[in-house]
Design an enzyme around this catalytic site. Structure first.
Site, PDB file in Angstrom:
ATOM      1  N   LEU A  44       0.827  -1.318  -0.112  1.00  0.00           N
ATOM      2  CA  LEU A  44      -0.122   0.052   0.031  1.00  0.00           C
ATOM      3  C   LEU A  44       0.835   1.322  -0.171  1.00  0.00           C
ATOM      4  CD1 LEU A  44      -2.615  -1.293   2.686  1.00  0.00           C
ATOM      5  CD2 LEU A  44      -3.159  -1.233   0.282  1.00  0.00           C
ATOM      6  N   SER A  45       0.228   2.424  -0.240  1.00  0.00           N
ATOM      7  CA  SER A  45       0.977   3.650  -0.279  1.00  0.00           C
ATOM      8  C   SER A  45       1.857   3.683   1.158  1.00  0.00           C
ATOM      9  CB  SER A  45       0.068   4.830  -0.756  1.00  0.00           C
ATOM     10  OG  SER A  45      -0.691   5.012   0.356  1.00  0.00           O
ATOM     11  N   GLU A  46       1.499   3.477   2.377  1.00  0.00           N
ATOM     12  CA  GLU A  46       1.840   3.532   3.526  1.00  0.00           C
ATOM     13  C   GLU A  46       1.332   2.365   4.328  1.00  0.00           C
ATOM     14  OE1 GLU A  46       2.816   7.932   2.376  1.00  0.00           O
ATOM     15  OE2 GLU A  46       0.659   6.915   2.748  1.00  0.00           O
ATOM     16  N   THR A  47       2.167   1.840   5.283  1.00  0.00           N
ATOM     17  CA  THR A  47       1.776   1.021   6.525  1.00  0.00           C
ATOM     18  C   THR A  47       2.205   1.662   7.762  1.00  0.00           C
ATOM     19  OG1 THR A  47       1.873  -0.891   4.973  1.00  0.00           O
ATOM     20  CG2 THR A  47       2.105  -1.523   7.522  1.00  0.00           C
ATOM     21  N   HIS A  76      -2.172  10.737   5.938  1.00  0.00           N
ATOM     22  CA  HIS A  76      -3.370   9.699   5.828  1.00  0.00           C
ATOM     23  C   HIS A  76      -2.958   8.534   7.011  1.00  0.00           C
ATOM     24  CE1 HIS A  76      -1.638   6.266   3.157  1.00  0.00           C
ATOM     25  NE2 HIS A  76      -2.896   5.770   3.583  1.00  0.00           N
TER      26      HIS A  76
END
Length: 295
Positions: A44-47, A76
């Site tokens: 994902l874009s961030e974790t 986010h």
């Protein structure tokens, strides 16, 4: 080792929209390379990884990873982590230790599945460099030269923890037509990880004031559906063209990807100086699970 995680969609109240986020709970036993590998696995874009805070007055320490790098701050993940923690504790405020500093998130509402969080920026945006020429930007975006710029806004480079090239363009139609040209990207956008935030005003749209798209090939991302840290940087550029007092704006992102997102931005100027910036948004739980990392 088994670790529970929560999947949320952030900057939306509708599942399968907004920006997806994985929040890994009770991650204190993980090493840096393990967290990076897990973030790559989620892709994902961030974790976000939740750790015990250094201070008892704070709710948690968080580490934020893209599939390739760790970030000191991101919008986010901050909203999503705050909502996930508030669901467990029913808190009205969540204090997160991030690498950029301590962030206090105020929960406007939260239930078992969704919530809304807003926070003051721990680091106000500042201009940190010079953008490339209009011609170079137009080539990189696949647009015409006269489509670069929007009203009083001109390209700039700002950071509120993460650097972004802020690129204003003519209108929402031009925003839809962007076709990224990767050749020459590193040379034209050398600051930070070469992330660009393309935005425009949306006077004909009732529900928002701005629209944006974010491209970050250097962070292991193509296009991002909703980028709070870029919106935080944009607050700095917007503030240059606003008078003293409190101002609020709504920004849409992700529509061109089929992941509609809505980010709220607040700023305050006193004596012609930016004294406050804030970001807010919704998050909703999509799923929960367990990571099985073996012995």
């Amino acid at each position: 080792m088994k670790l529970n995680y929560v999947l949320l969609d952030v900057f939306t109240t509708t599942r399968l929209q907004g920006n997806p986020l994985a929040v890994v709970l009770k991650a204190d036993g993980l090493l840096d390379d393990q967290m990076q590998a897990i973030a790559a696995e989620f892709n994902l874009s961030e974790t976000v990884f939740i750790h015990k805070p250094q201070s008892e007055r704070h709710s948690a320490a968080v580490r934020i990873f893209t599939p390739k790098v760790e970030l000191p701050f991101a919008g986010h993940p901050t909203v999503g982590a705050a909502v996930a923690l508030a669901m467990q504790t029913r808190s009205t405020a969540v204090r997160l230790e991030e690498k950029v500093g301590v962030i206090t998130c105020v929960m406007d509402r939260v239930d078992k599945e969704k919530g809304h969080a807003r926070f003051a920026l721990p680091k106000l945006p500042e201009e940190i460099g010079k953008p490339p020429s209009h011609a170079a930007i137009a080539t990189a975006l696949g647009l015409e030269l006269d489509e670069i710029g929007c009203g009083p806004y001109e390209p700039a480079v700002y950071s509120a923890g993460n650097p972004f090239y802020l690129i204003p363009i003519k209108d929402a139609a031009a925003l839809r037509r962007i076709r990224v040209e990767r050749r020459g990207w590193d040379e034209n956008f050398p600051i930070g990880r070469g992330s660009i935030y393309v935005f425009t005003r949306t006077p004909d749209e009732r529900d928002n004031d701005f629209a944006a798209r974010m491209f970050a090939p250097g962070m292991g991302l193509g296009e991002d559906p909703a980028t709070g840290s870029a919106a935080a940087a944009l607050i700095g550029l917007i503030s240059r063209h606003e008078g003293n007092g409190q101002h609020e704006f709504r920004l849409r992102q992700g529509h061109e990807m089929g992941r509609p997102s809505l980010i709220s931005m607040q700023l305050r100027k006193d004596g012609d100086v930016l004294t406050h910036g804030g970001i807010g948004g919704d998050a909703i739980v999509v799923g929960e699970g367990t990571l099985n990392l073996g012995d």
